[in-house]
Design a protein around this motif. Structure first.
Motif, PDB file in Angstrom:
ATOM      1  N   PRO A 121      23.897  83.263 -14.260  1.00 47.14           N
ATOM      2  CA  PRO A 121      24.624  83.207 -12.984  1.00 47.14           C
ATOM      3  C   PRO A 121      25.927  82.416 -13.059  1.00 47.14           C
ATOM      4  O   PRO A 121      26.761  82.521 -12.161  1.00 47.14           O
ATOM      5  CB  PRO A 121      23.622  82.522 -12.043  1.00 47.14           C
ATOM      6  N   LEU A 122      26.113  81.636 -14.121  1.00 45.62           N
ATOM      7  CA  LEU A 122      27.342  80.852 -14.286  1.00 45.62           C
ATOM      8  C   LEU A 122      28.426  81.608 -15.042  1.00 45.62           C
ATOM      9  O   LEU A 122      29.497  81.060 -15.287  1.00 45.62           O
ATOM     10  CB  LEU A 122      27.026  79.547 -15.020  1.00 45.62           C
ATOM     11  N   ASP A 123      28.172  82.833 -15.413  1.00 44.83           N
ATOM     12  CA  ASP A 123      29.148  83.649 -16.138  1.00 44.83           C
ATOM     13  C   ASP A 123      30.350  83.925 -15.235  1.00 44.83           C
ATOM     14  O   ASP A 123      30.249  84.661 -14.250  1.00 44.83           O
ATOM     15  CB  ASP A 123      28.473  84.954 -16.555  1.00 44.83           C
ATOM     16  N   TYR A 124      31.488  83.326 -15.547  1.00 51.62           N
ATOM     17  CA  TYR A 124      32.665  83.415 -14.671  1.00 51.62           C
ATOM     18  C   TYR A 124      33.928  83.243 -15.506  1.00 51.62           C
ATOM     19  O   TYR A 124      34.061  82.259 -16.246  1.00 51.62           O
ATOM     20  CB  TYR A 124      32.590  82.329 -13.597  1.00 51.62           C
ATOM     21  N   ASP A 125      34.851  84.189 -15.408  1.00 50.87           N
ATOM     22  CA  ASP A 125      36.059  84.191 -16.236  1.00 50.87           C
ATOM     23  C   ASP A 125      37.309  83.770 -15.478  1.00 50.87           C
ATOM     24  O   ASP A 125      38.428  84.112 -15.873  1.00 50.87           O
ATOM     25  CB  ASP A 125      36.269  85.581 -16.852  1.00 50.87           C
ATOM     26  N   GLY A 126      37.134  83.032 -14.385  1.00 57.68           N
ATOM     27  CA  GLY A 126      38.298  82.599 -13.616  1.00 57.68           C
ATOM     28  C   GLY A 126      39.244  81.712 -14.420  1.00 57.68           C
ATOM     29  O   GLY A 126      38.839  81.036 -15.367  1.00 57.68           O
ATOM     30  N   VAL A 141      33.683  64.110 -10.756  1.00 62.75           N
ATOM     31  CA  VAL A 141      32.394  64.072 -11.441  1.00 62.75           C
ATOM     32  C   VAL A 141      32.327  65.160 -12.501  1.00 62.75           C
ATOM     33  O   VAL A 141      32.037  64.913 -13.670  1.00 62.75           O
ATOM     34  CB  VAL A 141      31.239  64.240 -10.439  1.00 62.75           C
ATOM     35  N   ASP A 142      32.603  66.406 -12.102  1.00 65.57           N
ATOM     36  CA  ASP A 142      32.501  67.545 -13.016  1.00 65.57           C
ATOM     37  C   ASP A 142      32.999  68.793 -12.293  1.00 65.57           C
ATOM     38  O   ASP A 142      33.337  68.759 -11.105  1.00 65.57           O
ATOM     39  CB  ASP A 142      31.047  67.740 -13.466  1.00 65.57           C
ATOM     40  N   TRP A 143      33.009  69.902 -13.029  1.00 70.94           N
ATOM     41  CA  TRP A 143      33.305  71.211 -12.452  1.00 70.94           C
ATOM     42  C   TRP A 143      32.028  71.816 -11.859  1.00 70.94           C
ATOM     43  O   TRP A 143      30.943  71.679 -12.437  1.00 70.94           O
ATOM     44  CB  TRP A 143      33.814  72.162 -13.524  1.00 70.94           C
ATOM     45  N   VAL A 144      32.159  72.507 -10.736  1.00 76.92           N
ATOM     46  CA  VAL A 144      31.079  73.306 -10.173  1.00 76.92           C
ATOM     47  C   VAL A 144      31.606  74.714  -9.924  1.00 76.92           C
ATOM     48  O   VAL A 144      32.823  74.955  -9.934  1.00 76.92           O
ATOM     49  CB  VAL A 144      30.523  72.714  -8.859  1.00 76.92           C
ATOM     50  N   LEU A 145      30.701  75.637  -9.718  1.00 74.50           N
ATOM     51  CA  LEU A 145      31.059  77.019  -9.403  1.00 74.50           C
ATOM     52  C   LEU A 145      30.566  77.323  -7.992  1.00 74.50           C
ATOM     53  O   LEU A 145      29.383  77.111  -7.686  1.00 74.50           O
ATOM     54  CB  LEU A 145      30.418  77.972 -10.408  1.00 74.50           C
ATOM     55  N   VAL A 146      31.454  77.810  -7.138  1.00 73.82           N
ATOM     56  CA  VAL A 146      31.141  78.065  -5.728  1.00 73.82           C
ATOM     57  C   VAL A 146      31.258  79.556  -5.448  1.00 73.82           C
ATOM     58  O   VAL A 146      32.235  80.194  -5.853  1.00 73.82           O
ATOM     59  CB  VAL A 146      32.090  77.272  -4.798  1.00 73.82           C
ATOM     60  N   GLY A 158      33.123  86.361  -3.122  1.00 76.13           N
ATOM     61  CA  GLY A 158      34.161  85.473  -3.627  1.00 76.13           C
ATOM     62  C   GLY A 158      33.551  84.410  -4.501  1.00 76.13           C
ATOM     63  O   GLY A 158      32.418  83.970  -4.268  1.00 76.13           O
ATOM     64  N   LYS A 159      34.280  83.996  -5.514  1.00 76.52           N
ATOM     65  CA  LYS A 159      33.756  83.013  -6.465  1.00 76.52           C
ATOM     66  C   LYS A 159      34.923  82.184  -6.972  1.00 76.52           C
ATOM     67  O   LYS A 159      36.006  82.698  -7.235  1.00 76.52           O
ATOM     68  CB  LYS A 159      33.072  83.752  -7.616  1.00 76.52           C
ATOM     69  N   PHE A 190      27.164  82.587   3.624  1.00 77.57           N
ATOM     70  CA  PHE A 190      26.326  81.691   2.841  1.00 77.57           C
ATOM     71  C   PHE A 190      27.175  81.159   1.683  1.00 77.57           C
ATOM     72  O   PHE A 190      28.003  81.884   1.127  1.00 77.57           O
ATOM     73  CB  PHE A 190      25.112  82.428   2.272  1.00 77.57           C
ATOM     74  N   VAL A 191      26.957  79.904   1.319  1.00 77.71           N
ATOM     75  CA  VAL A 191      27.690  79.309   0.205  1.00 77.71           C
ATOM     76  C   VAL A 191      26.704  78.896  -0.875  1.00 77.71           C
ATOM     77  O   VAL A 191      25.722  78.197  -0.600  1.00 77.71           O
ATOM     78  CB  VAL A 191      28.514  78.082   0.654  1.00 77.71           C
ATOM     79  N   VAL A 192      26.958  79.347  -2.101  1.00 75.91           N
ATOM     80  CA  VAL A 192      26.141  78.994  -3.259  1.00 75.91           C
ATOM     81  C   VAL A 192      26.937  78.022  -4.124  1.00 75.91           C
ATOM     82  O   VAL A 192      28.120  78.231  -4.377  1.00 75.91           O
ATOM     83  CB  VAL A 192      25.784  80.241  -4.091  1.00 75.91           C
ATOM     84  N   VAL A 193      26.265  76.951  -4.582  1.00 72.74           N
ATOM     85  CA  VAL A 193      26.897  76.002  -5.495  1.00 72.74           C
ATOM     86  C   VAL A 193      26.091  75.979  -6.787  1.00 72.74           C
ATOM     87  O   VAL A 193      24.863  75.839  -6.767  1.00 72.74           O
ATOM     88  CB  VAL A 193      26.956  74.579  -4.903  1.00 72.74           C
ATOM     89  N   ARG A 194      26.786  76.131  -7.904  1.00 76.81           N
ATOM     90  CA  ARG A 194      26.136  76.130  -9.213  1.00 76.81           C
ATOM     91  C   ARG A 194      26.775  75.058 -10.094  1.00 76.81           C
ATOM     92  O   ARG A 194      27.960  74.739  -9.949  1.00 76.81           O
ATOM     93  CB  ARG A 194      26.272  77.498  -9.893  1.00 76.81           C
TER      94      ARG A 194
END
Length: 345
Positions: A121-126, A141-146, A158-159, A190-194
């Motif tokens: 689910p973290l596969d993202y090429d942005g 703190v770090d990077w997150v994926l929204v 949207g991601k 809905f918002v997903v945070v990874r």
């Protein structure tokens, strides 16, 4: 207002009549049309841009190319939110530690394009990239994926990769505020945070971003969807569960044997570092992974998607946490590990 998506790298003026195909997305802010048309594009700071209007159409030139792809109507979704990571939460300050940023281990480019995350689910090429000045000016703190979804089990519309600050605020890579999704109409989502080694979470309900008021706060009790993925780190404060080193949505033995164990003793920006201090050590296993073993993200898989091989099967046991008996982090997990532990020469 017209929103444009630019698809190239360097911006200079070019003839208004030129129309070329372009390749990759880069978004730049503050562009005004040369003949009265104005439009807004975002993302890469400090580059000049020239916009032109010709017979009702809008053109923006980028390098030797001119664009291209315009969306009328000004659809824009702006998202702010608050979230916490349990592996780095400090009850002494009621905030998250920023050791990766302090010690210069935080990458400037978002990390989720790494092949390690392919098929997860973290596969993202942005193409999000931040700058040293943004890191210097913020406690990162770090990077997150929204992600944003129109329904709990729909695909994301949207991601974006974003910076998580010590107080739980999520900041865009440019350091200018929340996340902006062009081409998406504001409304309820809905918002997903990874995160790369914590379990994912999603808002318990769709949030109306067109209304004024506080942003979604995933640290509040009952704020996330489902029964898994978060843990109470101090009274009334909930955070994402650490220990999901392989990003499959569950904390299982494979996170120990396949991620933590091969990296023990290493220093760097590593998925086996569940405490986000730059070291992979025994307490990442004992204090963070082991108490989380068996927990699973509560984020539902989109109903039209077949789970990939790295997603944990639904049959994996969930940890049932009732409001009457919330599971807490061990007290020792809150202790900041010594930052200067490099071997003596």
């Amino acid at each position: 207002m017209l929103k444009l998506t630019l698809l190239s790298a360097l911006l200079v003026a070019a003839p208004a009549a030129a129309q070329f195909q372009v390749e990759r997305a880069a978004i730049v802010s503050g562009v005004t049309g040369a003949s009265g048309g104005s439009f807004q594009v975002r993302g890469v700071a400090g580059l000049p841009a020239v916009g032109m209007t010709m017979g009702g159409s809008f053109t923006i030139c980028h390098g030797i190319y001119c664009a291209v792809q315009a969306e009328t109507g000004g659809a824009t979704l702006e998202v702010s939110l608050v979230v916490a990571l349990a592996g780095v939460y400090d009850t002494g300050t009621s905030s998250m530690r920023t050791v990766l940023d302090r010690d210069g281990l935080l990458p400037l480019a978002q990390p989720y394009a790494d092949p390690f995350y392919d098929g997860t689910p973290l596969d993202y090429d942005g193409a999000e990239v931040t700058t040293p000045s943004v890191l210097d000016q913020n406690d990162v703190v770090d990077w997150v994926l929204v992600e944003v979804r129109t329904a709990a089990q729909s695909e994301s519309v949207g991601k974006a990769a974003a910076l998580l600050l010590s107080d739980g605020t999520v900041l865009n890579a440019s350091g200018t505020g929340g996340l902006v999704f062009d081409g998406i109409t504001t409304g309820s989502y809905f918002v997903v945070v990874r995160h790369r080694n914590h379990l994912d979470a999603m808002t318990a309900a769709a949030h109306d971003f067109s209304a004024s008021g506080a942003p979604p706060d995933l640290t509040a009790s009952g704020a996330t969807f489902g029964s898994g993925g978060t843990i109470e780190v101090e009274t009334g404060v909930w955070a994402l569960v650490p220990g999901d080193g392989d990003a499959d949505g569950s904390v299982l033995a494979a996170d120990e044997t396949g991620v933590w164990e091969p990296q023990v003793g290493q220093v760097g920006y590593l998925p086996g570092d569940f405490g986000l201090d730059g070291w992979v050590l025994a307490d990442d296993r004992q204090v963070l992974w082991l108490p989380s073993l068996g927990d699973q993200s509560g984020v539902p898989t989109p109903s039209n998607r077949i789970p990939n091989e790295r997603q944990a099967p639904e049959a994996q046991a969930r940890v049932d946490r009732s409001p009457e008996a919330p599971r807490r982090l061990p007290a020792r997990r809150q202790m900041q590990r010594p930052p200067d532990r490099l071997p003596s020469p």
